[in-house]
Design an enzyme around this catalytic site. Structure first.
Site, short mmCIF file in Angstrom:
data_model
loop_
_atom_site.label_atom_id
_atom_site.label_comp_id
_atom_site.label_asym_id
_atom_site.label_seq_id
_atom_site.Cartn_x
_atom_site.Cartn_y
_atom_site.Cartn_z
CG MET A 144 -1.65 1.50 0.92
SD MET A 144 -2.89 0.95 2.37
CE MET A 144 -3.48 3.32 2.69
CG LEU A 145 3.62 4.61 -2.20
CD1 LEU A 145 3.85 4.64 -0.75
CD2 LEU A 145 4.43 4.33 -3.42
CD GLN A 170 3.90 9.83 2.06
OE1 GLN A 170 4.13 10.42 3.30
NE2 GLN A 170 3.90 8.75 1.77
N GLY A 171 -0.53 12.06 4.39
CA GLY A 171 -1.35 13.12 6.08
C GLY A 171 -2.62 13.80 5.36
CD GLU A 172 -4.09 16.13 0.52
OE1 GLU A 172 -3.86 14.89 -0.35
OE2 GLU A 172 -2.41 16.95 0.46
CG HIS A 192 -5.69 11.04 0.03
ND1 HIS A 192 -6.86 10.81 -0.81
CD2 HIS A 192 -5.12 11.73 0.01
CE1 HIS A 192 -6.30 12.50 -1.18
NE2 HIS A 192 -5.35 12.79 -0.35
CB SER A 238 -8.44 6.22 6.81
OG SER A 238 -8.26 7.63 6.40
CD GLU A 295 3.26 -10.05 1.82
OE1 GLU A 295 1.76 -10.30 0.44
OE2 GLU A 295 4.58 -10.74 1.47
#
Ligand SMILES: *[C@@H]1O[C@H](CO)[C@@H](O)[C@H](O)[C@H]1NC(C)=O
Length: 417
Positions: A238-239, A245-247, A249, A251, A273
């Site tokens: 997951m990337l 990041q931190g917005e 997305h 979740s 995994e």
């Protein structure tokens, strides 16, 4: 090996250590990444970002040798991820003058970026013009909006794709290169295996009056077979790309995949995994958010302990694995605990420690078994590791650590209520 040894001696005799150091570059700084929407982004340094890791290509020191002022630009068009790759430097060592060869940095990068990239900025700009034709792969699962300080209300879409979508296989090869830079132990997956599901996040944006799509992040999930007729989807990678990041997305993505798999009767539950600490925090938050509305997790049920009803309801309604449901229970129970009531606090502490003590109990059983078959001198070294005092301290530390994490999740739940 012998050659390398000779070369190193040669180096030491011919070049001063100082000069050597000048030709070393930190590869995390030298690699410049960018997601390009508009032509002017190409020369705008404020949109450049750098890898967190490059050790898989450049070794544990994350250093390239042989260049001064090294810059390796890997720029992508925002949606389709068409790639520009360019290596620049101000000077490099040469084998004629310095008796040493510079690292083949371009060759290392080409090991992971797929063929078909361009090295010409002009060609890249013309690829950018094709972005208006780029449409998200697969089927739309979920869309959501996020308020952005500068841009206002932005719309995002989560799509489910599979390898048979035209162009997707090649797009995925470009997308997965980011794993190398942002996941410490990343490896590429075998896309020939049709048990993989792909979930993609896109941002809609406006360019010259048209709606375009920018790649935000993705997740790969492997559908494990469970005897006799179930599957257990396991989140593998997951990337969320750094500019996003931190917005929230991550979740949104995790919640969307839970909702997607809920609708499939053959799915038993969802696992992950080798999850990172950050992933576990994200999952705790998302699953707590989902479970807080289930009747078996109601505030009056929580003090009665982790129940079979909770396990069943979380599994049946949300495809949540038992171990994860247990963590959710601890989080929601902490939220419902009156911290000024000593009895409640004590009961909570006992409950969590009981779970944390599980692995220690197993150790003790193993120790008892070992006592029967080990020689005394062998036993001593094992005993040391399991000294009771240390165990108590470790247990208390794990408890404190868990509660700290849980509090942050509770805060996050409150702020999004
Ligand atoms: C996406 O990228 C591939 C490879 O660079 C290219 O063949 C294709 O035409 C591109 N599609 C769009 C819509 O830009």
């Amino acid at each position: 090996k012998c050659f390398i040894f000779l070369m190193i001696r040669f180096l030491l005799e011919n070049i001063s250590a100082k000069k050597l150091a000048e030709y070393k570059c930190d590869t995390n700084e030298a690699i410049c990444l960018k997601l390009v929407r508009f032509p002017e982004d190409v020369d705008d340094d404020s949109t450049t970002f750098h890898p967190e890791y490059s050790h898989q290509l450049f070794g544990d020191d994350e250093v390239a040798f042989g260049y001064k002022g090294l810059q390796m630009k890997i720029f992508y068009t925002a949606g389709n991820l068409s790639t520009l790759f360019k290596v620049k430097y101000s000077s490099k060592v040469t084998d004629t003058f310095d008796c040493v060869e510079p690292d083949d940095v371009g060759g290392k990068i080409r090991e992971i970026i797929p063929a078909g990239f361009t090295s010409s900025t002009d060609d890249f700009i013309s690829l950018l013009e094709k972005e208006a034709k780029f449409k998200p792969f697969g089927t739309l699962l979920h869309s959501y909006t996020i308020h952005n300080e500068e841009a206002g209300e932005l719309t995002y879409q989560i799509h489910k794709a599979d390898i048979t979508c035209p162009g997707f296989q090649e797009y995925h090869e470009r997308l997965q290169t980011f794993l190398m830079w942002f996941i410490e132990t990343a490896s590429f997956i075998d896309t020939d295996d049709d048990r993989w599901d792909y979930f993609l996040v896109f941002e809609k944006y406006n360019k010259d009056g048209e709606t375009l799509y920018a790649t935000v992040g993705y997740m790969t999930v492997y559908n494990y077979y469970v005897y006799p007729d179930k599957t257990r989807p396991r989140v593998s990678q997951m990337l969320i790309l750094p500019p996003f990041q931190g917005e929230g997305h991550g979740s949104q993505l995790l919640e969307a995949i839970h909702r997607f798999y809920c609708s499939l009767p053959k799915v038993q539950d969802i696992t992950a995994e080798d999850p990172s600490e950050n992933y576990v925090k994200l999952r705790d938050y998302v699953l707590s958010k989902l479970c807080q509305n289930l009747p078996s997790f109601a505030a009056d049920k929580l003090p009665l302990g982790f129940s079979a009803d909770m396990i069943k309801e979380a599994q049946e309604k949300l495809k949540i694995n038992k171990k994860h449901a247990r963590r959710v229970y601890e989080i929601l129970r902490l939220r419902a605990t009156d911290m000024s009531d000593e009895d409640q606090v004590k009961a909570y502490r006992l409950e969590v420690k009981k779970r944390l003590f599980g692995p220690y109990r197993k150790n003790q059983r193993e120790l008892a078994k070992m006592k029967k078959c080990l020689r005394p001198e062998e036993l001593v070294s094992h005993m040391g590791q399991m000294d009771t005092q240390t165990q108590q301290e470790e247990l208390e530390k794990s408890y404190q650590h868990a509660v700290e994490d849980y509090r942050r999740i509770i805060e996050r739940l409150a702020s999004h209520a």
